[in-house]
Design a protein around this motif. Structure first.
Motif, short mmCIF file in Angstrom:
data_model
loop_
_atom_site.label_atom_id
_atom_site.label_comp_id
_atom_site.label_asym_id
_atom_site.label_seq_id
_atom_site.Cartn_x
_atom_site.Cartn_y
_atom_site.Cartn_z
N GLY A 84 -1.50 -7.85 5.62
CA GLY A 84 -2.77 -7.50 4.99
C GLY A 84 -3.52 -6.44 5.78
O GLY A 84 -4.09 -5.51 5.20
N ALA A 85 -3.51 -6.55 7.10
CA ALA A 85 -4.20 -5.57 7.95
C ALA A 85 -3.56 -4.19 7.81
O ALA A 85 -4.25 -3.18 7.63
N PHE A 86 -2.23 -4.14 7.89
CA PHE A 86 -1.54 -2.85 7.79
C PHE A 86 -1.74 -2.23 6.41
O PHE A 86 -2.06 -1.04 6.29
N ALA A 87 -1.54 -3.03 5.37
CA ALA A 87 -1.62 -2.51 4.00
C ALA A 87 -3.05 -2.12 3.64
O ALA A 87 -3.27 -1.12 2.94
N SER A 88 -4.04 -2.89 4.10
CA SER A 88 -5.44 -2.56 3.81
C SER A 88 -5.81 -1.22 4.41
O SER A 88 -6.49 -0.41 3.77
N ALA A 90 -3.80 1.29 4.97
CA ALA A 90 -3.16 2.35 4.19
C ALA A 90 -3.73 2.45 2.77
O ALA A 90 -3.71 3.52 2.17
N CYS A 91 -4.25 1.34 2.24
CA CYS A 91 -4.82 1.34 0.88
C CYS A 91 -6.05 2.23 0.78
O CYS A 91 -6.29 2.85 -0.27
N GLN A 123 1.82 4.80 -5.60
CA GLN A 123 0.69 4.76 -4.67
C GLN A 123 0.87 3.67 -3.61
O GLN A 123 0.47 3.83 -2.47
N MET A 124 1.50 2.55 -4.00
CA MET A 124 1.63 1.43 -3.08
C MET A 124 2.90 1.51 -2.25
O MET A 124 3.13 0.65 -1.38
N THR A 125 3.73 2.52 -2.49
CA THR A 125 4.99 2.63 -1.74
C THR A 125 4.74 2.80 -0.25
O THR A 125 5.33 2.11 0.59
N TYR A 130 5.01 1.12 5.23
CA TYR A 130 4.31 1.16 6.52
C TYR A 130 4.14 -0.24 7.10
O TYR A 130 4.44 -0.49 8.27
N SER A 131 3.68 -1.18 6.27
CA SER A 131 3.44 -2.55 6.72
C SER A 131 4.75 -3.23 7.09
O SER A 131 4.84 -3.93 8.11
#
Length: 302
Positions: A84-88, A90-91, A123-125, A130-131
């Motif tokens: 969640g931290a990594f993806a947030s 990058a989001c 967009q979410m790739t 990354y995460s």
């Protein structure tokens, strides 16, 4: 139990109640309201869901304060929070890119609305790759012999150093993108309703960027500067409060600055009836002349 850890426990517990509840509410209101189904709204919902996962790190922290946890066990428990931290992180960049496309090529962006699921997948790739990459790096850093205070820096081992540096790099791109979007929208029309479209999103983004940049900068300094390892870890644990705090007030900001979110939230809570809003793209409004003198300005989060 060290006094510094007791203080940290109090801070994180307080932030957890606000942040977990607020981000859960943002996800639920997006799923509940038909008028929050634009690409931008969906991306905001994904970011809030990632923040929701991030706040589960506080649960792991509380558990580690009550019973000893090895670094290896901490890694496994913290997988949802770390992802969640990594993806947030990058989001926030993904939403900025989405807004950049929307204002730079509005006609093409309207076509993307018809292929929204393919567009959202693309967009979410980067956030997912990354995460996943950082989690794989953290998997290789597991240590079954060392007990830790279970929070993001400790769960990843030395892989956290790579996250701190890469996250700082990602967040360097965010302010210029949002600044360009702001000035582009500002020059679209003299209508103040157009200028307020990005207000709630921009306020949230600046909160998040400031939180991440502060944490990333401190984290990068603890990696680069010669420092006792235990002192560096304590500094990293405390600077994590900036991230949690910046992600805790999403619901408050959107309720305050976005008419659509405020209406949807009040409707979901049964405090009012949902206001009917025309399905009109704001960029069409910015370029097309009003059809009637009675036409009312429209504000949407997308």
């Amino acid at each position: 139990m060290e006094l510094l850890l007791v203080i940290l426990l109090f801070l994180y517990s307080t932030i957890f109640i606000v942040g977990f509840t607020g981000n859960l509410f943002m996800v639920l209101v997006t799923l509940h309201s038909n008028k929050l189904r634009s690409i931008c709204n969906i991306l905001i919902c994904v970011c809030c869901f990632c923040d929701l996962l991030l706040f589960t790190d506080v649960i792991a922290f509380v558990v580690s304060m009550l019973t000893p946890l090895t670094q290896e066990l901490c890694f496994y428990i913290s997988i949802p929070a770390d992802f969640g931290a990594f993806a947030s992180n990058a989001c926030v960049l993904a939403i900025g890119i989405d807004r950049l496309i929307a204002v730079a090529a509005p006609t093409r962006y309207k076509l993307l609305e018809n292929e929204r699921y393919k567009y959202l997948f693309l967009q979410m790739t980067f956030p997912v790759i990354y995460s996943s990459t950082l989690l794989i790096m953290g998997f290789g850093q597991r240590d079954p012999r060392r007990n830790v205070v279970c929070l993001l820096p400790e769960s990843l081992g030395h892989a956290y150093d790579m996250f701190a540096l890469s996250s700082f790099g990602i967040n360097l791109f965010v302010p210029p993108i949002y600044a360009y979007v702001y000035f582009k929208v500002k020059n679209m029309s003299d209508n103040n309703s157009i200028k307020t479209v990005f207000k709630s999103l921009s306020v949230t983004v600046w909160f998040v960027v400031c939180g991440w940049m502060t944490t990333d900068l401190i984290g990068a300094l603890t990696v680069i500067l010669p420092m006792d390892r235990s002192v560096a870890r304590m500094v990293q644990l405390y600077c994590g409060t900036f991230i949690f705090t910046s992600s805790a007030f999403n619901a408050v900001v959107y309720y305050k600055f976005s008419r659509d979110y405020r209406s949807a939230m009040r409707t979901m809570l049964g405090l009012s009836n949902e206001v009917s809003i025309a399905d009109i793209n704001i960029y069409q409004q910015a370029s097309d002349p009003p059809k009637s003198s009675n036409q009312r300005p429209f504000t949407n989060t997308s």
